[in-house]
Design an enzyme around this catalytic site. Sequence first.
Site, short mmCIF file in Angstrom:
data_model
loop_
_atom_site.label_atom_id
_atom_site.label_comp_id
_atom_site.label_asym_id
_atom_site.label_seq_id
_atom_site.Cartn_x
_atom_site.Cartn_y
_atom_site.Cartn_z
N ASN A 1 1.05 -1.01 0.02
CA ASN A 1 0.04 -0.11 -0.07
C ASN A 1 0.80 1.25 -0.10
O ASN A 1 1.58 1.40 0.85
CB ASN A 1 -0.76 -0.02 1.21
CG ASN A 1 -1.72 1.41 1.41
OD1 ASN A 1 -2.02 2.05 0.51
ND2 ASN A 1 -2.34 1.21 2.44
N TRP A 2 1.00 1.87 -1.22
CA TRP A 2 2.07 3.13 -1.40
C TRP A 2 1.16 4.19 -0.57
O TRP A 2 1.99 5.20 -0.50
CB TRP A 2 2.08 3.18 -2.65
CG TRP A 2 3.09 2.50 -3.41
CD1 TRP A 2 3.43 1.02 -2.99
CD2 TRP A 2 3.44 2.26 -4.87
NE1 TRP A 2 4.14 0.38 -3.55
CE2 TRP A 2 4.13 1.04 -4.93
CE3 TRP A 2 3.47 3.24 -5.71
CZ2 TRP A 2 4.78 0.76 -6.21
CZ3 TRP A 2 3.97 2.68 -6.94
CH2 TRP A 2 4.52 1.73 -7.10
N LYS A 3 0.04 4.27 -0.35
CA LYS A 3 -0.49 5.47 0.33
C LYS A 3 -0.32 6.61 -0.44
O LYS A 3 -0.21 6.66 -1.65
CB LYS A 3 -0.16 5.56 1.95
CG LYS A 3 -0.10 4.40 2.65
CD LYS A 3 0.17 4.57 3.95
CE LYS A 3 0.18 3.12 4.97
NZ LYS A 3 0.21 3.27 6.29
N HIS B 1 -9.09 0.79 5.11
CA HIS B 1 -7.92 0.87 5.82
C HIS B 1 -8.01 1.96 6.83
O HIS B 1 -8.74 2.70 7.00
CB HIS B 1 -6.88 1.58 4.78
CG HIS B 1 -5.51 1.49 5.33
ND1 HIS B 1 -4.91 2.45 6.25
CD2 HIS B 1 -4.39 0.42 5.08
CE1 HIS B 1 -3.69 1.95 6.65
NE2 HIS B 1 -3.26 1.22 5.96
N GLU C 1 -6.49 4.19 8.23
CA GLU C 1 -6.19 5.57 7.82
C GLU C 1 -7.48 6.09 7.31
O GLU C 1 -8.16 7.39 7.47
CB GLU C 1 -4.96 5.80 6.95
CG GLU C 1 -3.83 5.83 7.86
CD GLU C 1 -2.66 5.13 6.94
OE1 GLU C 1 -2.67 5.35 5.60
OE2 GLU C 1 -1.65 4.49 7.52
N GLU D 1 -5.16 -5.76 10.30
CA GLU D 1 -4.36 -4.79 10.70
C GLU D 1 -4.41 -4.00 11.79
O GLU D 1 -5.29 -3.06 12.21
CB GLU D 1 -4.17 -3.67 9.53
CG GLU D 1 -3.96 -4.14 8.24
CD GLU D 1 -3.46 -3.16 7.50
OE1 GLU D 1 -2.14 -3.41 6.65
OE2 GLU D 1 -3.94 -2.26 7.03
N GLY E 1 2.86 1.36 10.59
CA GLY E 1 3.63 2.63 10.69
C GLY E 1 4.24 3.04 12.05
O GLY E 1 4.79 4.14 12.16
N SER F 1 3.93 -2.78 10.18
CA SER F 1 5.21 -2.84 10.30
C SER F 1 5.82 -4.21 9.70
O SER F 1 6.81 -4.69 10.46
CB SER F 1 5.42 -2.74 11.67
OG SER F 1 5.31 -1.04 11.96
N GLY G 1 5.17 0.96 4.85
CA GLY G 1 6.33 1.60 4.57
C GLY G 1 7.28 0.84 3.89
O GLY G 1 8.14 1.25 2.90
C1 PEP Z 1 -0.37 -0.15 6.19
O1 PEP Z 1 -0.38 1.06 5.92
O2 PEP Z 1 -1.45 -1.18 5.74
C2 PEP Z 1 0.64 -0.88 7.09
C3 PEP Z 1 0.56 -1.94 7.39
O3 PEP Z 1 1.65 0.09 7.15
P1 PEP Z 1 3.31 -0.06 7.77
O4 PEP Z 1 3.70 -1.61 7.00
O5 PEP Z 1 3.98 0.97 7.38
O6 PEP Z 1 2.94 -0.38 9.12
#
Ligand code: PEP
Length: 252
Positions: A9-11, A97, A99, A169, A175, A215, A237
Amino acid sequence: MRQKIVAGNWKMNNDKDATKKLIKQLRKSTKKLSLKNTRVIVAPTFVNLSAAIKRAKKSKIEVVAQNMHQAKNGAFTGEISAEMLKSIGVKTVILGHSERRTYFGETDALLAEKVNAVLENKLETIFCFGELLEDRKSENHFAVVESQLKNGLFHLEASAWKHIVLAYEPVWAIGTGETASPEQAQEMHAFIRSIIEKQYNKDVADNVSILYGGSVKPANAEEIFSKPDVDGGLIGGAALKAEDFTAIIKAI
Ligand code: PEP
């Protein structure tokens, strides 16, 4: 048989040039990998979807969207519909998600509508959910996850589940550099499968892919992916660097 999936997921990262560059690097790094029953997915921002799809043609990389509006069309300034995504070759949409839930107020009820729109348009969704830190601290995490699934997805017929991928998640691990332990991930994934079996049947529960997100990095991917109910990862990330994302793909 359920599929293994590594999804990035490049956000809101990567402009057009950076998108083309990262796809090019991933094309090259995945070319010789034997990815039996394994999908590699990236989700660039809306404006770069077409460029990414073009660059990913005839490669092992699938390009998906990060979000979608639930309506067919109309006066929804700034929004994107399923038909629009389909018309440029998108087949899969990430929904729910954390976010989107936190910063854009997306509720379970809204997400249920978005899921319906995805299915009406014969698309697939990667449906995200997970508990907050306070839910885990108060040992409410199973109840929270159960209610997110119930409210967002359990209105569906069993046959719709072949178009659903789940991404558990835990919000406290996104993050933050903090990861759920492989045991915590396995425990929750097994719980998720058990409630799906109770609501539907064993076949639906056994065949849905459940990704872990939070993460995931090259250093911890292999251990997390080794758990029997973890079918891959949704990566934030670490998906922005070809080297790290490729290492995570190799870990599966
Ligand atoms: C995500 O945004 O779905 C995610 C898992 O981010 P990260 O790997 O940076 O924790």
